[in-house]
Write an enzyme that holds these catalytic residues in place. Structure first.
Site, short mmCIF file in Angstrom:
data_model
loop_
_atom_site.label_atom_id
_atom_site.label_comp_id
_atom_site.label_asym_id
_atom_site.label_seq_id
_atom_site.Cartn_x
_atom_site.Cartn_y
_atom_site.Cartn_z
N CYS B 141 6.08 19.85 -45.19
CA CYS B 141 4.72 19.98 -45.70
C CYS B 141 3.69 19.46 -44.70
O CYS B 141 2.70 20.13 -44.40
CB CYS B 141 4.59 19.25 -47.04
SG CYS B 141 5.31 17.59 -47.04
N HIS B 221 -0.78 14.53 -49.73
CA HIS B 221 -1.05 13.89 -48.44
C HIS B 221 -2.53 14.04 -48.11
O HIS B 221 -3.16 15.02 -48.50
CB HIS B 221 -0.23 14.55 -47.32
CG HIS B 221 1.24 14.52 -47.53
ND1 HIS B 221 1.94 13.38 -47.85
CD2 HIS B 221 2.18 15.51 -47.45
CE1 HIS B 221 3.23 13.66 -47.95
NE2 HIS B 221 3.40 14.94 -47.74
#
Lengths: 342, 342, 342, 342
Positions: B141, B221
């Site tokens: 990711c 994130h």
């Protein structure tokens, strides 16, 4: 002829109520009113909902941002049979005279006091007493869960006395950047906390006392109950009693559902919109009966649990469905409660 | 003839890949293999997916719990054209020989090392180099987001040097009851953190260094970048560069999207399954250009961002779509990327 | 003759400054003023500090609760040589005229703007420019840490350009029940965030830009820096440069100090009052030099770091110690900085 | 002649016990044994404690890191009258034979089972039954708090039946980077949770059932109790009952102490080492009596509460102080319990 439902306040509850109204085959959404002009209003536009400005100033601000509301709250109320007030605590009380002046039925949410409408609503408990009323209040998430589960025990003739410890989520996800708590817990300063007495606005005969605390998470409430039964009973009897009331589901530790976050993950995985859980989820294999005492814990999705109740309240006030079970069944079918997994 | 896709590992990524495969009109789901027997397997059953046992022991356990798998991993691989390995780090490497023995194409996830397949994949960056390969690895990711955004700057001839500080979510929601951190932050002990070099497995020419830390949240994130441009450029030029690359979206503070939790709320509200965000969401009104320097921050949904990449990788390896843009367009249309809101 | 120091505002900073004043052999605490009447005032009483009421109303409330303040802010200012203003942001600016009217020297904290005093203070950077001034502002925790570390590189002739990503703690422990954030991160909407320019109020020549975000923890700030050096340098040179500046300490991952919470635990274990860390704690084995680039990360105890600076500022304004190194040495010795462990 | 006390295991509890031993005028610290070689051992060195290696391998590792232990666990045990085992759960049971072989008295902590020693200790409840025993177990933090408070009600003849909901902190601060939970709550799968039965190992006559959950914070446990009294009683009577038992303190919401974090802040401010709270802190103005029912909540500092109990247990086993009240008074005076604030 479908019921025309206005939603005033397009926040956490209002958005869910609007979506739920759209799913009912006997209702249509007259429109939503709010005063925000940010992403929340853009979501309403994207959904294709008729948009109204909650105030004159809001109308201007909305026009400035290109939202083109169809009118203000007044025009929305004119075009509707009933309004669901999902505005913040305090605003709801100020709205009541507007609804009365418009001659429209109104449903308030649990942030409002019982006195605002003189009636507090949980579908499985007192649908019939709401029939044809001008106004009711759908009780809060904590109270709804409390009433559903204590009603189950009461209907089975098992409930003597209920003592609960309610550990509340600190805030909702969408405002966790401004309204959270961090690495602490906050006990409610008063005993009983308001949820116990609030349950008695729905079922006055309940012998219930609650203590409450706030925990640093935004997933769900976690209620712990210590019940004195009217007599010794088996675990199976108790579980049967819970199964007899709608919108109570069972989850199991031995199925891997061991914490609030796991239940929330399950809801997302079974395709629930927004990951919503409309049911009270009781941990079946935690539930314990010892002689005349019953202990259990359950999870409450504070953003979702009142949504089906609100749909039922619409039918009750408008009198279009006089049988509680029929209304609950229609609402559940439209939302998808009970068809899957749980 | 549809591509028959096997999914080995039905966890956070596997569940999403399986659902995404089902949505593609040129693919069908040959089945999912796993060894769990709890709610996760029940979800697969509810979805109506063909279920296989990852091991012989798992098959027995599954039968014991009433899941009736159609076979073991071997039979799943036989019936498929390609397998997407979504097993945990470490398991993936042990699976590679099985896939080779079965003569099947294979896609690994970012937990695996580049060396496992010799090819690392991001659709917008190097789709063509994956055409007809036996194996590739869809990068993690963090790396996917890094590559998408740096690629944008590079394609516009603007990228000289990239320095990033990546603040990672601590764990995924579903395992936050066992695998979290609490009221602290954990800096990555090495500089560069692995994401910088990992981006170079996709675009070797990148001059990129990353530092990383872990924060006590499970939402997304948050990457911060400091870029030295090849020349002075305007904000608009930079934004145009980002817009030219697929799966980059813009969010705005002045639209009320001010924090990770708000973006996540928006995703739920626009109806994304599980609230997933497949795009890198750059804060448009935070992005700043000062002379030859560019500063920006974006949000990465670590559970979702690699899913469309994986779908494209399936087509690339199988060679059924040789034009990257066509594959990306098909994947995006099937998932609903770009049609709404963002 | 000892310097008589008044502390106005007995909160997180005021309590620490009062304690630090008491430890200096050239200072005495004239008293503390505040308006709270809860446990915080009881702590001041227990410490045996002279108590004053910040306002007339506060005086009454304090008397009602049995605190018997010695007088109001006016009388405190009369009896002191200098006042340290530790009141909340906004209040400080309104206090300035009171201090001027009282003809007293004054130190403000970093919540105030530079313009309020025209001078911003970090002991190791610009002590001498504060000598005999009427007023100064001890810069905020983030800026103090930034100045200390960048000064070190500058003094060694190594600093070309500094780019920082500052991940801030969301709130202080004592108010984490009302003022927290929860499971999210909040990026600062503007770039540069205010800390970069704020460092330039102390060292105008700095080429520094900062981005900032807020994380859901209340332990400490975590700063990440990417530095362009004036020339290639060795790791040892850089570490030597940091060692040459006071109140910078080194911690090591291979000593088990791997996260913010561990450093905080160490401070408690070495007996620091309140677990305070007055130093900037740089991770020595994370620090990396690559050619002309330097990368490092450090931890900032936002409640404590400005306390020794404030003590030095008292001596500088009063002119009783004209040598910066002497003042820093005295402050450090009195507090216990540098004698132990770190 | 002072009692020579060995501490085996220099972690969260061992460090506190070692410090508390040093403060007693009838005890001396024979030494501490552990196997870590990181900052924790450096703290022991800084404190000037005699250091021993828990195992032969540890001795080598310690020598390699320059710690120069005085010997291994065997030599420590030889030089001591009694050992306090503060090793992790599981290790304690394996240590018991070593202590028996060394002919030394031993105290275990609450992670051990009652069966390991056949005696479980809380000073105010059963000091005398521990006199001259070879071994005892100081019960866990949760059980210690439960016993102290229920004992108070029992001694006053008020306790009929106790039902508690214990919301536990998820982990300790020092290991919150590896062992936390995040944005969730975890209910204990069994009812009664182990704390209820565990209290009965100290006072067998208790009618007590507990439910427990884990919350995402590392500050303290929060217990909620619902008590059936033997008779109607006044609030004052109940408070008097609690005051009659040592190491119970009262805090008040109307003193601003409204949440776990605030109590923790108060402890730091009144100068408690590490911010430790050795008392059970009952919220006085939350406590409610309704007829024959009592409701209250309190905060438990899980790192500190067992430390004074352990000191008392040392005297009880060694038989050097035969009067419980005398021992409790000496321990309290040495630590500073009851002299200040609370």
């Amino acid at each position: 002829m479908k019921l025309k439902v206005a939603v005033n306040g397009y926040g956490v509850i209002g958005r869910r109520v609007a979506d739920a109204v759209v799913l009912q085959d006997d209702m249509e959404l007259a429109g939503v009113a709010d005063l925000v002009t940010d992403w929340r209003m853009r979501v309403a536009v994207q959904r294709g909902f008729p948009i109204f400005a909650a105030t004159a100033e809001a109308r201007e601000a909305m026009n400035d941002r290109g939202f083109e509301p169809l009118g203000d709250l007044g025009s929305l109320l004119e075009s509707a049979d009933i309004v669901v007030d999902c505005t913040p605590k305090g605003v709801d009380a100020r709205n009541r005279p507007l609804y009365e002046a418009a001659g429209i039925r109104a449903i308030f949410q649990g942030g409002a006091k019982h006195e605002l409408t003189g009636h507090s609503f949980v579908a499985s408990a007192n649908y019939e007493s709401a029939l044809d009323r001008r106004m009711t209040r759908v009780v809060s998430c904590n109270t709804t869960a409390t009433v559903r589960t204590l009603l189950a025990l009461r209907q089975a003739g098992l409930l003597q006395r209920a003592r609960g410890v309610l550990v509340r989520r600190a805030t909702d996800p969408w405002e966790s950047h401004t309204d959270g708590i961090l690495n602490t817990m906050v006990p409610e300063p008063g005993i009983p906390s308001h949820q116990g007495p609030d349950a008695q606005t729905v079922i006055p005969e309940l012998d219930v006392v609650t203590m409450a605390s706030k925990a640093p998470q935004n997933v769900a409430h976690l209620h712990h109950w210590i019940i004195e039964l009217t007599r010794t009973a088996s675990r199976d009897e108790v579980i049967e009693a819970f199964r007899a009331v709608p919108r109570i589901a069972f989850i199991r530790v031995d199925d891997g559902i061991v914490a609030l976050n796991v239940t929330a993950e399950v809801m997302k995985e079974i395709g629930r919109p927004r990951g919503d859980m409309w049911e009270v989820a009781i941990w079946e294999d935690i539930l314990t009966v010892e002689g005349r005492e019953l202990f259990y814990a359950y999870q409450v999705d504070n953003q979702a649990i009142v949504v089906p109740e609100t749909i039922d309240a619409i039918r009750a006030l408008c009198g279009t469905e006089r049988d509680p079970e029929q209304s609950i069944r229609r609402t559940n079918a439209a939302l998808g409660i009970g068809v899957a997994f749980l």
